[in-house]
Design a protein around this motif. Structure first.
Motif, short mmCIF file in Angstrom:
data_model
loop_
_atom_site.label_atom_id
_atom_site.label_comp_id
_atom_site.label_asym_id
_atom_site.label_seq_id
_atom_site.Cartn_x
_atom_site.Cartn_y
_atom_site.Cartn_z
N ARG A 137 0.98 -1.51 -0.01
CA ARG A 137 -0.23 -0.21 0.11
C ARG A 137 1.19 1.01 -0.22
O ARG A 137 0.72 2.17 1.09
N ALA A 138 2.00 1.05 -0.79
CA ALA A 138 2.89 2.70 -1.14
C ALA A 138 2.42 3.49 -1.43
O ALA A 138 1.26 3.34 -2.28
N ASP A 139 2.35 4.90 -1.02
CA ASP A 139 2.32 6.17 -1.26
C ASP A 139 3.24 6.61 -2.75
O ASP A 139 2.11 7.40 -3.09
N LEU A 140 4.07 6.46 -2.85
CA LEU A 140 5.07 7.50 -3.50
C LEU A 140 5.48 5.61 -3.95
O LEU A 140 6.35 4.61 -3.75
N VAL A 141 6.59 6.50 -5.55
CA VAL A 141 7.14 5.04 -5.95
C VAL A 141 8.59 5.30 -6.59
O VAL A 141 8.20 6.56 -7.99
N PRO A 142 9.76 5.47 -6.11
CA PRO A 142 11.25 6.12 -6.50
C PRO A 142 11.09 5.88 -8.28
O PRO A 142 10.95 4.58 -8.65
N ALA A 163 -12.97 0.19 -6.73
CA ALA A 163 -14.88 0.24 -6.55
C ALA A 163 -14.93 -0.65 -6.24
O ALA A 163 -16.51 -0.30 -5.72
N ARG A 164 -14.77 -1.67 -7.04
CA ARG A 164 -15.39 -3.56 -6.68
C ARG A 164 -15.52 -3.55 -5.27
O ARG A 164 -16.68 -4.10 -4.64
N PHE A 165 -14.56 -3.39 -4.58
CA PHE A 165 -14.14 -4.28 -2.92
C PHE A 165 -14.16 -2.87 -1.49
O PHE A 165 -14.64 -4.07 -0.88
N SER A 166 -13.90 -2.25 -2.45
CA SER A 166 -13.55 -1.13 -0.63
C SER A 166 -14.25 0.19 -1.49
O SER A 166 -13.75 1.45 -1.50
N PRO A 167 -15.98 0.48 -2.08
CA PRO A 167 -16.30 2.16 -2.61
C PRO A 167 -16.17 3.47 -1.23
O PRO A 167 -16.04 3.88 -1.93
N ASP A 168 -16.07 2.46 -0.28
CA ASP A 168 -16.74 4.22 0.71
C ASP A 168 -15.82 4.50 0.95
O ASP A 168 -15.31 5.54 1.49
N ALA A 169 -14.59 3.63 1.34
CA ALA A 169 -12.70 4.02 1.96
C ALA A 169 -12.31 3.59 1.21
O ALA A 169 -11.88 2.22 1.76
N PRO A 170 -11.44 3.71 0.06
CA PRO A 170 -10.47 3.43 -0.68
C PRO A 170 -9.79 2.59 0.28
O PRO A 170 -8.42 3.42 0.89
N TYR A 171 -9.44 1.55 0.03
CA TYR A 171 -8.39 0.13 0.95
C TYR A 171 -6.97 0.25 0.11
O TYR A 171 -5.74 0.35 1.05
N PHE A 172 -6.98 0.18 -1.30
CA PHE A 172 -5.37 0.63 -1.91
C PHE A 172 -5.36 2.58 -2.07
O PHE A 172 -6.02 2.75 -3.09
N PRO A 173 -4.00 2.44 -1.69
CA PRO A 173 -3.85 4.18 -2.27
C PRO A 173 -2.96 4.24 -3.68
O PRO A 173 -2.97 3.12 -3.78
N GLU A 174 -3.64 6.01 -4.12
CA GLU A 174 -3.17 5.07 -6.26
C GLU A 174 -1.73 6.24 -5.71
O GLU A 174 -1.76 7.05 -5.40
N PRO A 175 -1.22 4.92 -5.96
CA PRO A 175 0.25 5.57 -5.89
C PRO A 175 0.67 6.34 -6.83
O PRO A 175 0.65 6.27 -8.10
N GLN A 176 2.51 6.96 -6.14
CA GLN A 176 2.33 8.85 -7.31
C GLN A 176 3.80 8.79 -7.48
O GLN A 176 4.32 7.68 -6.61
N PRO A 177 4.14 9.02 -9.29
CA PRO A 177 5.37 8.77 -9.13
C PRO A 177 6.14 9.64 -8.41
O PRO A 177 5.76 10.68 -8.25
N LYS A 178 7.65 9.48 -7.56
CA LYS A 178 8.40 10.65 -7.00
C LYS A 178 9.91 10.41 -8.66
O LYS A 178 10.62 9.12 -7.99
N LEU A 179 9.52 11.37 -9.08
CA LEU A 179 10.55 11.07 -9.84
C LEU A 179 11.67 11.60 -9.22
O LEU A 179 11.94 12.26 -8.52
#
Ligand code: SF4
Length: 328
Positions: A137-142, A163-179
């Motif tokens: 459940r990483a927030d950032l990916v270098p 959207a399918r399994f955790s619609p009310d509170a997103p379980y997985f963060p959408e990881p952001q790039p860390k350039l």
């Protein structure tokens, strides 16, 4: 502390391309983030390989990472196949990933173009990458700029699963790039990306003499035919970017002035670079030589890292299965 995840192929001894593009940056990030760094050997087996060769490349990479300064007390450092939850989550994500998304991936098109028979692992490679990241459940990916497309797919997969399994509170963060601060390092031939197979790089374990043999003929600004020709560091594809990576800001400014003012020849300039590279890389080479004589200590460091990683990975898989109606 935000969490970061990044992986590296078990490509054997590090060279300055993967050192500058990934590992040096990881060393700087450990301690600032809750960091998970992984040798991605399940990705490596998507192309034909020899068992003994993969084993030695994995060991050399493990030694290189420790020798470069990754500290198991400050980060979680492990080998992907020692954490089976990576492939478990990848299977789950395969059931949510449209085939068209995978066929559109540039890396799939490139890798499948020269294969006689295309294996499913090449197509599903980015799904395993998404699992690698989301398992923690990483927030950032270098990442380098060339890897942003894969990260985008990880975000799509996280979104689909949420959207399918955790619609009310997103379980997985959408990881952001860390350039990574170091952009793509061009090879010493001034052409392709640095790679050991192309032979246009310097190995981290090379002796100072071997380093110089590779730097000496490296491509510089083609306008500099003789020492008195003024040069332009921005047109020096191979050497100037390495100065930026290995030399101090003061030296970089000196290089720029002496190149434009034709005060240094390219050999003078390369000698300064060589000295700075030797100063930074010699301690890494010495640590690697020590680690080569202590294989049990290397194995223990990675086994401990795998245990730390598995504690997080097991918790994620338990949450995922319970939300999907899968018995534990
Ligand atoms: Fe490149 Fe240095 Fe030669 Fe300028 S003097 S072209 S920066 S090697």
């Amino acid at each position: 502390m935000p969490r970061i995840f990044s992986g590296i192929q078990p490509s054997g001894e590090l060279h300055i391309g993967n050192y500058l593009g990934a590992v040096k940056n990881w060393v700087a990030l450990q301690g600032q983030f809750e960091a998970f760094f992984c040798v991605v050997n399940y990705h490596a087996i998507t192309l034909p390989y020899a068992k003994a060769d993969l084993e030695s490349r994995t060991r050399e990479m493990a030694i290189g990472l420790l020798a470069s300064g990754l500290d198991p007390a400050k980060c979680t450092l492990f080998i992907q196949s020692q954490v089976p939850e990576h492939t478990e989550l990848a299977w789950i994500f395969n059931t949510l990933t449209p085939l068209g998304e995978l066929e559109r991936q540039t890396q799939f098109k490139e890798k499948s173009a020269w294969q006689e028979q295309v294996m499913a692992g090449i197509l599903n490679y980015p799904v395993l990458q998404a699992a690698d990241i989301l398992l923690y459940r990483a927030d950032l990916v270098p990442v380098g700029e060339d890897q942003i497309q894969h990260l985008e797919l990880s975000r799509v997969i996280a979104r689909n699963w949420n959207a399918r399994f955790s619609p009310d509170a997103p379980y997985f963060p959408e990881p952001q790039p860390k350039l990574t601060p170091t952009r793509r390092i061009v090879g010493l031939d001034g052409q392709a990306k640095m790679s050991k197979s192309v032979g246009n790089t310097v190995g981290l374990m090379d002796s100072p003499e071997a380093m110089w043999d590779k730097l000496r003929p490296a491509v510089t600004d083609p306008a500099r035919q003789k020492k008195t020709d003024p040069g332009d560091p921005d047109k020096c594809a191979a050497i100037f970017p390495l100065h930026r990576a290995f030399s101090t800001d003061t030296t970089v400014a000196e290089v720029e002035a002496n190149c434009r003012g034709a005060k240094w020849g390219c050999i003078d300039c390369k000698k300064v670079l060589h000295a700075n590279m030797v100063a930074e890389l010699t301690p890494i080479r010495s640590r690697a030589a020590e680690l080569k004589t202590a294989p049990a200590a290397v194995d223990a460091a990675f086994a401990e890292g795998a245990e730390k990683a598995r504690a997080v990975a097991r918790a994620t898989i338990a949450d995922v299965k319970s939300r999907m109606g899968l018995p534990q």
